[in-house]
Motif scaffolding. Structure first.
Motif: not given
Length: 141
Positions: A44, A51, A56, A123
């Motif tokens: 992303k 995000y 992440a 995610e």
């Protein structure tokens, strides 16, 4: 100073350190900050889409573990849209093809499982830090 424990590993990058939980709602705030070392940023981030910063970080952990055991970055030093699209459509089978052929048979299934679940395009499906701590590789299942 914290107590030293043989099971403690710490890795930090304070290039972008910020609160990621809303102080009002205690909910994760979607990040719009796009910076970092390209080889470690999540899909992303690479696509310039808001995000989850915790997801992440888990992506970057997967890249780091992959690099540590393979001595190569999973998507190269400058991944592009092509690699991200291949990951999106190929999933863990695509990631499996990235392993160094001399290493793949010498690492445990549990470690591969961990890395494969961290390098997930979506995610929302990527393992969280809680999942990592419960992983078989860490012996906490």
């Amino acid at each position: 100073m914290s107590e030293v424990n043989e099971k403690t590993a710490k890795l930090a990058d304070f290039g972008l350190a910020r609160y990621s939980l809303s102080q009002l709602t205690n909910q994760i705030e979607i990040s719009q900050t796009f910076c970092g070392t390209v080889a470690y940023i999540s899909p992303k981030q690479l696509l310039n889409i808001g995000y989850n910063p915790f997801a992440a970080d888990c992506w970057a952990m997967g890249v780091t573990l992959f690099y540590m055991i393979n001595n190569i970055l999973p998507f190269g030093s400058s991944p592009g849209i092509k690699q991200i699209k291949q990951l999106k459509t190929g999933g863990s089978e695509y990631v499996s093809k990235l392993y160094n052929k001399t290493v793949i048979n010498r690492i445990s299934r549990d470690l591969r499982e961990l890395i494969d679940h961290l390098l997930v395009y979506d995610e929302d499906k990527r393992w969280t830090i809680t999942d990592v701590l419960k992983s078989k590789w860490l012996g906490n299942n």
